[in-house]
Design an enzyme around this catalytic site. Structure first.
Site, PDB file in Angstrom:
ATOM      1  N   CYS A   1       1.413  -0.882  -0.344  1.00  0.00           N
ATOM      2  CA  CYS A   1       0.160   0.280   0.434  1.00  0.00           C
ATOM      3  C   CYS A   1       1.142   2.062   0.294  1.00  0.00           C
ATOM      4  O   CYS A   1       0.595   2.205  -0.986  1.00  0.00           O
ATOM      5  CB  CYS A   1      -0.963  -0.405   0.812  1.00  0.00           C
ATOM      6  SG  CYS A   1      -2.092   1.169   1.138  1.00  0.00           S
TER       7      CYS A   1
ATOM      8  N   LYS B   1       0.577   5.431  -6.315  1.00  0.00           N
ATOM      9  CA  LYS B   1      -0.872   5.904  -7.126  1.00  0.00           C
ATOM     10  C   LYS B   1      -1.674   6.988  -6.774  1.00  0.00           C
ATOM     11  O   LYS B   1      -1.453   7.473  -8.587  1.00  0.00           O
ATOM     12  CB  LYS B   1      -1.422   4.181  -6.911  1.00  0.00           C
ATOM     13  CG  LYS B   1      -2.885   3.579  -8.256  1.00  0.00           C
ATOM     14  CD  LYS B   1      -3.495   4.471  -7.930  1.00  0.00           C
ATOM     15  CE  LYS B   1      -4.823   4.408  -6.393  1.00  0.00           C
ATOM     16  NZ  LYS B   1      -5.160   2.853  -6.094  1.00  0.00           N
TER      17      LYS B   1
ATOM     18  N   TYR C   1       5.932   4.680   9.798  1.00  0.00           N
ATOM     19  CA  TYR C   1       5.606   3.616  10.612  1.00  0.00           C
ATOM     20  C   TYR C   1       5.991   2.793  11.538  1.00  0.00           C
ATOM     21  O   TYR C   1       6.239   2.503  12.390  1.00  0.00           O
ATOM     22  CB  TYR C   1       5.450   2.410   9.180  1.00  0.00           C
ATOM     23  CG  TYR C   1       3.923   2.298   8.847  1.00  0.00           C
ATOM     24  CD1 TYR C   1       3.562   1.058   8.163  1.00  0.00           C
ATOM     25  CD2 TYR C   1       3.389   3.592   7.974  1.00  0.00           C
ATOM     26  CE1 TYR C   1       2.276   1.457   8.336  1.00  0.00           C
ATOM     27  CE2 TYR C   1       2.139   3.599   7.007  1.00  0.00           C
ATOM     28  CZ  TYR C   1       1.744   2.598   7.405  1.00  0.00           C
ATOM     29  OH  TYR C   1       0.514   2.404   6.802  1.00  0.00           O
TER      30      TYR C   1
ATOM     31  N   ALA D   1      12.007 -13.668   7.455  1.00  0.00           N
ATOM     32  CA  ALA D   1      11.892 -14.668   7.780  1.00  0.00           C
ATOM     33  C   ALA D   1      11.048 -15.914   7.514  1.00  0.00           C
ATOM     34  O   ALA D   1       9.678 -14.880   6.778  1.00  0.00           O
ATOM     35  CB  ALA D   1      11.008 -14.185   9.179  1.00  0.00           C
TER      36      ALA D   1
ATOM     37  N   ILE E   1      -6.229  -2.640 -11.436  1.00  0.00           N
ATOM     38  CA  ILE E   1      -4.439  -2.005 -11.941  1.00  0.00           C
ATOM     39  C   ILE E   1      -4.361  -1.814 -13.424  1.00  0.00           C
ATOM     40  O   ILE E   1      -4.177  -0.208 -13.405  1.00  0.00           O
ATOM     41  CB  ILE E   1      -3.838  -3.087 -11.225  1.00  0.00           C
ATOM     42  CG1 ILE E   1      -3.312  -3.375  -9.284  1.00  0.00           C
ATOM     43  CG2 ILE E   1      -1.790  -1.941 -11.353  1.00  0.00           C
ATOM     44  CD1 ILE E   1      -2.644  -4.315  -9.005  1.00  0.00           C
TER      45      ILE E   1
ATOM     46  N   GLU F   1      -6.679   1.293 -13.522  1.00  0.00           N
ATOM     47  CA  GLU F   1      -6.579   2.758 -12.947  1.00  0.00           C
ATOM     48  C   GLU F   1      -4.582   3.342 -13.925  1.00  0.00           C
ATOM     49  O   GLU F   1      -4.719   4.777 -14.173  1.00  0.00           O
ATOM     50  CB  GLU F   1      -6.182   2.427 -11.224  1.00  0.00           C
ATOM     51  CG  GLU F   1      -6.770   2.310 -10.788  1.00  0.00           C
ATOM     52  CD  GLU F   1      -6.832   1.752  -9.320  1.00  0.00           C
ATOM     53  OE1 GLU F   1      -5.134   1.879  -9.047  1.00  0.00           O
ATOM     54  OE2 GLU F   1      -7.567   2.093  -8.479  1.00  0.00           O
TER      55      GLU F   1
ATOM     56  N   ARG G   1     -15.030  -7.569 -14.956  1.00  0.00           N
ATOM     57  CA  ARG G   1     -15.317  -7.675 -14.085  1.00  0.00           C
ATOM     58  C   ARG G   1     -15.333  -7.645 -12.400  1.00  0.00           C
ATOM     59  O   ARG G   1     -14.749  -8.063 -11.796  1.00  0.00           O
ATOM     60  CB  ARG G   1     -14.770  -9.032 -14.413  1.00  0.00           C
ATOM     61  CG  ARG G   1     -15.485 -10.563 -14.360  1.00  0.00           C
ATOM     62  CD  ARG G   1     -15.057 -11.744 -14.858  1.00  0.00           C
ATOM     63  NE  ARG G   1     -13.226 -12.050 -14.704  1.00  0.00           N
ATOM     64  CZ  ARG G   1     -13.176 -12.714 -13.862  1.00  0.00           C
ATOM     65  NH1 ARG G   1     -14.840 -12.974 -12.704  1.00  0.00           N
ATOM     66  NH2 ARG G   1     -12.017 -13.159 -13.253  1.00  0.00           N
TER      67      ARG G   1
ATOM     68  N   HIS H   1     -27.902  21.021  -2.149  1.00  0.00           N
ATOM     69  CA  HIS H   1     -27.650  21.482  -3.775  1.00  0.00           C
ATOM     70  C   HIS H   1     -26.382  23.027  -4.098  1.00  0.00           C
ATOM     71  O   HIS H   1     -26.427  23.519  -2.996  1.00  0.00           O
ATOM     72  CB  HIS H   1     -28.848  22.336  -3.866  1.00  0.00           C
ATOM     73  CG  HIS H   1     -29.730  22.373  -5.713  1.00  0.00           C
ATOM     74  ND1 HIS H   1     -29.453  22.175  -6.229  1.00  0.00           N
ATOM     75  CD2 HIS H   1     -29.743  23.747  -5.558  1.00  0.00           C
ATOM     76  CE1 HIS H   1     -29.449  22.454  -7.683  1.00  0.00           C
ATOM     77  NE2 HIS H   1     -29.643  23.238  -7.172  1.00  0.00           N
TER      78      HIS H   1
HETATM   79  P1  NDP Z   1      -7.675  -8.071 -10.477  1.00  0.00           P
HETATM   80  O1  NDP Z   1      -7.941  -9.134 -10.385  1.00  0.00           O
HETATM   81  O2  NDP Z   1      -8.462  -7.762 -10.395  1.00  0.00           O
HETATM   82  O3  NDP Z   1      -7.375  -8.340 -12.372  1.00  0.00           O
HETATM   83  C1  NDP Z   1      -6.743  -8.664 -12.888  1.00  0.00           C
HETATM   84  C2  NDP Z   1      -7.278  -8.774 -14.612  1.00  0.00           C
HETATM   85  O4  NDP Z   1      -6.485  -9.464 -15.347  1.00  0.00           O
HETATM   86  C3  NDP Z   1      -8.394  -9.172 -15.113  1.00  0.00           C
HETATM   87  O5  NDP Z   1      -8.557  -8.413 -15.994  1.00  0.00           O
HETATM   88  C4  NDP Z   1      -7.986 -10.626 -15.524  1.00  0.00           C
HETATM   89  O6  NDP Z   1      -8.770 -11.297 -16.686  1.00  0.00           O
HETATM   90  C5  NDP Z   1      -6.932 -10.330 -16.546  1.00  0.00           C
HETATM   91  N1  NDP Z   1      -6.270 -11.755 -16.353  1.00  0.00           N
HETATM   92  C6  NDP Z   1      -5.947 -12.652 -15.249  1.00  0.00           C
HETATM   93  N2  NDP Z   1      -4.675 -12.835 -15.541  1.00  0.00           N
HETATM   94  C7  NDP Z   1      -4.908 -13.303 -17.102  1.00  0.00           C
HETATM   95  C8  NDP Z   1      -3.782 -14.002 -18.475  1.00  0.00           C
HETATM   96  N3  NDP Z   1      -3.918 -14.903 -18.001  1.00  0.00           N
HETATM   97  N4  NDP Z   1      -3.804 -13.057 -19.479  1.00  0.00           N
HETATM   98  C9  NDP Z   1      -4.858 -12.384 -19.751  1.00  0.00           C
HETATM   99  N5  NDP Z   1      -5.074 -11.215 -18.591  1.00  0.00           N
HETATM  100  C10 NDP Z   1      -5.938 -11.969 -17.572  1.00  0.00           C
HETATM  101  O7  NDP Z   1      -6.503  -7.723 -10.055  1.00  0.00           O
HETATM  102  P2  NDP Z   1      -5.083  -6.179 -10.634  1.00  0.00           P
HETATM  103  O8  NDP Z   1      -3.787  -7.252 -10.555  1.00  0.00           O
HETATM  104  O9  NDP Z   1      -5.549  -5.091 -11.566  1.00  0.00           O
HETATM  105  O10 NDP Z   1      -4.914  -6.452  -8.872  1.00  0.00           O
HETATM  106  C11 NDP Z   1      -5.326  -6.748  -8.120  1.00  0.00           C
HETATM  107  C12 NDP Z   1      -6.078  -6.637  -6.683  1.00  0.00           C
HETATM  108  O11 NDP Z   1      -5.667  -5.480  -5.630  1.00  0.00           O
HETATM  109  C13 NDP Z   1      -7.549  -6.546  -6.850  1.00  0.00           C
HETATM  110  O12 NDP Z   1      -8.391  -7.010  -6.949  1.00  0.00           O
HETATM  111  C14 NDP Z   1      -7.586  -6.034  -5.716  1.00  0.00           C
HETATM  112  O13 NDP Z   1      -8.335  -6.073  -4.698  1.00  0.00           O
HETATM  113  C15 NDP Z   1      -6.182  -4.723  -5.286  1.00  0.00           C
HETATM  114  N6  NDP Z   1      -6.324  -3.614  -5.772  1.00  0.00           N
HETATM  115  C16 NDP Z   1      -7.123  -2.616  -5.031  1.00  0.00           C
HETATM  116  C17 NDP Z   1      -7.282  -0.909  -6.053  1.00  0.00           C
HETATM  117  C18 NDP Z   1      -8.387  -0.042  -4.921  1.00  0.00           C
HETATM  118  O14 NDP Z   1      -8.961  -0.438  -4.584  1.00  0.00           O
HETATM  119  N7  NDP Z   1      -8.327   1.493  -5.127  1.00  0.00           N
HETATM  120  C19 NDP Z   1      -6.221  -0.595  -6.697  1.00  0.00           C
HETATM  121  C20 NDP Z   1      -5.825  -1.779  -7.027  1.00  0.00           C
HETATM  122  C21 NDP Z   1      -5.027  -3.105  -6.887  1.00  0.00           C
HETATM  123  P3  NDP Z   1      -9.994 -11.641 -16.201  1.00  0.00           P
HETATM  124  O15 NDP Z   1     -11.023 -10.316 -15.523  1.00  0.00           O
HETATM  125  O16 NDP Z   1     -10.920 -12.344 -17.113  1.00  0.00           O
HETATM  126  O17 NDP Z   1     -10.341 -13.079 -14.715  1.00  0.00           O
END
Ligand code: NDP
Length: 453
Positions: free
Chosen positions: A44, A52, A100, A116, A180, A183, A206, A436
């Site tokens: 984070c 970010k 921290y 560790a 990610i 964003e 998704r 408003h």
């Molecule tokens: P996500 O799980 O959100 O998204 C991964 C993406 O990569 C999906 O679109 C997935 O497609 C695609 N994908 C996975 N495997 C493959 C592959 N082999 N080939 C092509 N595409 C692929 O992961 P992120 O890395 O974006 O983020 C990780 C987590 O971090 C998030 O789920 C969230 O919990 C956290 N996060 C939160 C944020 C916030 O609160 N603003 C900001 C950033 C991260 P498909 O949908 O088809 O599976």
């Protein structure tokens, strides 16, 4: 009774581990050790939410300069000084890391700046070879970017690398459609990089509400992201000036950089967990019960390493609940219900509760939705539309989900989250007088459902 070196040994100095260590030491008087192999603060603070978000702010100024002109200001945007910004960014991360560290020190936590691993259910081994015994071990090692195994995988970068760029690339291909990927597509587009994004499925983000996903995708495209859905990389290799990529739509092109944001995997490799009897899931996540306890009673785990809801505030709550349970005699389950979150795209997507699709599967619903041009951007001559959406239970009148696509949706959804957590009904929203003129007044003035399901 056996004497231990520590009451608690925490592996991992990220959001969850630091909170648990600090509270166990400061509030429960526990003797606590914490090992971190990289930098205090974890994903984070060091290579996630914080840098970010600062980049989101930096990239937002591109539009702000244009809007300022529309509002009568005589301003011209000069170039963006990436290295100047990067220097300030890293200084800020250093400052936060220090806070921290100081807070752990003040609480009396003994910090070990090294890796560790678990040697047995009550012993940790440091990279130095030293071992310590602990009554409880907390695994809070987080996650790391996952890049699929494919030709040219050694060419790609991940979100970790963006904060270290020596110069902004001219062009970038971003693969993935999750938090990610979306964003960084918006951030880099805002900073003037030519961004192409490939997502293998039919629509990005998704798991979020379909209408909201569509809305974000349209606006990302309008703002200049070359988004291609139903598209993936089939081949890749180093080329003059960057990386050559061939995609499933038959196109071939060289990009300065290729960034994979294809999910994150729990950091459990080589930690000695399975050898100690801790059950791991298919992705390597630590399996825990409702109290974050693993299959080995003395070992607990919190945060992304457990792959429950991978968000900083959730890891913090899990860490605090662990201390309540184990050190304060107050068994507490972290609450994973109705967790609000935001995707910091431009515009942002804020969400809490059920999507229309999930709610309709559960029970009959009314859907209230409004899409409109907000006063501020309309005046500036922008076509951006805001989306406000409520999903309401027909039977109870309760608001089951709220989805907002708008500037500052992250701020707005926090407050909607309080209302939903309190069990607010649509009637409660209706009897709340509007503020408003704001965008969010729409949330309390939507009179008629646009559809029922
Ligand atoms: P996500 O799980 O959100 O998204 C991964 C993406 O990569 C999906 O679109 C997935 O497609 C695609 N994908 C996975 N495997 C493959 C592959 N082999 N080939 C092509 N595409 C692929 O992961 P992120 O890395 O974006 O983020 C990780 C987590 O971090 C998030 O789920 C969230 O919990 C956290 N996060 C939160 C944020 C916030 O609160 N603003 C900001 C950033 C991260 P498909 O949908 O088809 O599976």
């Amino acid at each position: 009774m056996m004497d231990f070196d520590f009451d608690l040994f925490v592996i991992g100095g990220g959001s969850g581990g630091v909170r648990a260590a600090r509270v166990a030491a400061a509030e429960a008087g526990a003797k606590v050790g914490l090992a971190e192999e990289y930098r205090m603060g974890g994903t984070c603070v060091i290579r996630g939410c914080v840098p970010k978000k600062l980049m989101v702010f930096a990239s937002g100024y591109a539009d702000a300069f244009e809007d300022a002109r529309a509002y009568g200001w005589d301003v011209t945007a000069g170039g963006f000084d990436w290295l100047g910004f990067r220097g300030k960014l890293h200084a800020e991360l250093d400052r936060l890391e220090n806070i921290y560290r100081t807070n752990l020190d003040k609480a009396g936590v003994q910090i070990f700046d090294t890796r560790a691993v678990v040697a047995d259910p009550h012993t940790v081994r440091l990279a130095s070879g030293e071992t310590f015994t602990a009554k409880h071990i907390l695994v809070a090692t987080g996650g790391a970017p996952f890049v699929p195994d494919m030709p040219g995988a050694d060419q790609v970068i991940t979100s970790n690398d963006v904060f270290q760029f020596d110069a902004l690339p001219k062009s970038i291909l971003i693969v993935g459609g999750g938090f990610i990927a979306c964003e960084f597509a918006c951030i880099l587009n805002g900073l003037g990089v030519e961004v192409t994004q490939y997502y293998r499925g039919a629509q990005i983000l998704r798991g979020f509400d379909d209408e909201a996903r569509g809305h974000v995708a349209e606006l990302m495209i309008e703002k200049g992201v070359n988004l291609h859905v139903g598209t993936d990389v089939i081949d890749m290799k180093a080329a003059d000036g960057g990386t050559w990529v061939k995609s499933t739509d038959g196109k071939e092109r060289v990009y300065d950089k290729v960034l994979y944001a294809t999910g994150r995997n729990p950091n459990t490799a080589g930690l000695g967990l399975e050898e100690a009897g801790v059950k791991l899931g298919r992705k390597g996540e630590v399996m825990v019960d409702d109290y974050s306890q693993t299959s080995v009673p003395s070992i607990y785990a919190v945060g992304d390493v457990t792959d429950r809801i991978n968000l900083t505030p959730v890891a913090i709550r899990e860490g605090a609940a662990f201390v309540e349970t184990v050190f304060k005699g107050n068994p507490t389950k972290p609450d994973h219900e109705l967790v609000a979150s935001a995707v910091f795209t431009q515009p942002e997507l804020g969400t809490v509760g059920l999507t229309e699709e999930a709610a309709a599967e559960q029970e009959p619903i009314d859907v209230y939705c409004s899409s409109f041009r907000a006063m501020q951007s309309l005046f500036a001559g922008r076509d951006d539309r805001v989306l406000m959406k409520l999903i309401v239970s027909k039977a109870s009148g309760k608001v089951l989900g709220c989805h907002i696509v708008a500037d500052h949706a992250g701020e707005l959804i926090q407050l909607a989250g309080v209302a939903l957590k309190m069990g607010a009904t649509k009637e409660d929203f209706d009897r709340t007088v509007a503020v408003h003129p704001t965008m969010s007044e729409e949330l309390v003035t939507m009179k008629t459902p646009i559809r029922s399901a």
